[in-house]
Design an enzyme around this catalytic site. Structure first.
Site, short mmCIF file in Angstrom:
data_model
loop_
_atom_site.label_atom_id
_atom_site.label_comp_id
_atom_site.label_asym_id
_atom_site.label_seq_id
_atom_site.Cartn_x
_atom_site.Cartn_y
_atom_site.Cartn_z
N HIS A 52 41.99 24.36 34.14
CA HIS A 52 42.63 24.56 32.83
C HIS A 52 41.75 24.17 31.65
O HIS A 52 41.96 24.64 30.52
CB HIS A 52 43.94 23.78 32.78
CG HIS A 52 44.97 24.38 31.86
ND1 HIS A 52 44.65 25.32 30.89
CD2 HIS A 52 46.31 24.17 31.74
CE1 HIS A 52 45.75 25.66 30.23
NE2 HIS A 52 46.76 24.98 30.73
N ASP A 60 45.77 45.82 38.59
CA ASP A 60 45.76 46.91 39.58
C ASP A 60 44.33 47.07 40.07
O ASP A 60 43.46 47.53 39.35
CB ASP A 60 46.27 48.20 38.94
CG ASP A 60 46.27 49.39 39.89
OD1 ASP A 60 45.77 49.25 41.03
OD2 ASP A 60 46.76 50.46 39.49
#
Length: 400
Positions: free
Chosen positions: A153, A346
């Protein structure tokens, strides 16, 4: 779920990348030193090369060239301040399989089983040896696949992490990189706050659940706000956030005079003046913190809670604070709205049927997720103590 790890490998950038120490801003320093885990699920499309790891690893290697800090390691300067050593040592890529089915995960709420689908760092003693990006492709008996992503993070927030994953998937489909990352973070140096505090939370046993609200239910909440005379067209996310705040206070059975805070992360990219460059890669998260008495939230109309949230996230960044700054857990709540392209990954075999957190770090730190089918519904992932969750499960729907 029994997981069989086929292979673990390190994937490095496909070309030589700059060897440098990358300065990171105080907004990066503020973030928990954790790998934030998310998981994507995909149904099989019947293709013989469905999620071919050779295709994915080659695309990953090419994507790491412009996103080269991801292939580095965290380090510290002589003063102990975190920085990124862009050494090109690479990212972890795990291939695994299981006899379990995608449907075994039900509504995909965070759980210990779901967390297994993204790699875990067990030893943070030497941060310089830990990859900043951990990836895992898991093949299920039903033919489906999950892609687990764990991003350190201090390196990237949700916007930047998605920028990388969506670029990786574009490259896998043979597309050019649409928006290259802006790596240099010194543009934030003059705007840094001089000090920061790590997030504090009260550890307690929690149960994570996921709740889906249909488009009709969201519209009903908006109508409820209008009924009280409000003339502002609030977004679905803002209205839902106000509703969740009220439901959590009610489920916790807080006293009327109990002060409660709502923490709302706000992306500062477009709010800073001048705005940050397109593709800025790093953390630019500010926090809005509306405060109210529990009794007021429950006695007054929904529009009261909604207006508090709305006013706190307006463009003036002077009203916001950088990074985590409230105590997580009762009586407070945090809601992160992922108004982001979380379903665009995708890789050439179709869009994910679900993407969400594999683990939630703090008690009552909720996430609002958009629908993968754009049907106007929203899903809420939230961890609460078991006794609170029992009541919350009732109020989130009954109080619409």
């Amino acid at each position: 779920m029994i997981l069989n790890v086929r292979e673990s490998s390190i994937v490095r950038p496909a070309e030589q990348t700059p060897k440098r120490i990358l300065w990171i801003s105080n907004l990066d320093q503020l973030m928990p030193s954790e790998h934030i885990k998310t998981v994507y699920f995909y149904r099989s499309n019947g293709m013989a090369n469905f999620f071919d790891t050779k295709v994915m690893k080659e695309a990953l290697s090419r994507a790491l060239v412009p996103f080269y800090p991801m292939a580095g390691r965290l380090s510290r300067d002589q003063n102990g301040r975190k920085e990124i050593d862009c050494n090109g040592e690479g990212v972890l890529f795990v291939e695994a399989d299981t006899a379990s089915l995608v449907d075994d995960f039900g509504d995909f709420g965070p759980s210990s089983e779901l967390e297994k689908l993204a790699p875990t760092v067990k030893d943070f003693t030497d941060v310089s040896s830990v990859p900043l990006l951990l990836l895992q492709v898991t093949y299920f008996k039903c033919g489906g696949v999950s892609v687990g992503v764990a991003v350190q993070h201090n390196v990237a927030d949700g916007t930047s992490s998605l920028h990388f994953v969506n670029t990786w998937s574009d490259v896998a489909r043979g597309l050019d990189i649409n928006v290259p990352p802006h790596i240099d973070r010194t543009i934030l140096r003059a705007r840094d706050h001089p000090s920061y505090h790590s997030p504090i939370f009260e550890p307690s046993p929690t149960k994570s659940s996921i709740f889906k609200l249909t488009r009709d239910q969201i519209q009903a909440l908006k109508a409820k706000v209008k009924e009280s005379g409000s003339t502002i067209n609030y977004s679905s996310y803002v209205v839902l956030t106000g509703h969740l705040w009220r439901c959590v206070c009610k489920a916790r059975r807080l006293s009327d005079d109990q002060e409660t805070k709502m923490q709302i992360p706000v992306d500062g990219r477009s709010r800073l003046r001048p705005p940050l460059p397109p593709g800025y890669f790093g953390n630019v998260v500010f926090k809005a913190t509306p405060t109210a008495l529990s009794g007021d939230l429950l006695a007054k109309p929904l529009s009261y809670a909604v207006a508090l949230d709305y006013l706190e996230v307006q463009p003036d960044l002077s009203r916001l604070s950088p990074g985590p700054h409230i105590i997580f857990g009762c009586p407070n709540i945090g809601i992160t709205s992922w108004r982001l392209p979380i379903h665009d990954a995708d890789f050439g075999w179709g869009r994910p049927i679900f993407m969400g957190p594999a683990k939630v770090l703090f008690d009552c730190l909720g996430h609002v997720l958009p629908s993968p089918t754009n049907d106007g519904s929203l899903s809420v992932v939230i961890p609460l103590r078991s006794d609170v969750m029992e009541l919350f499960e009732q109020y989130i729907y009954d109080d619409i």
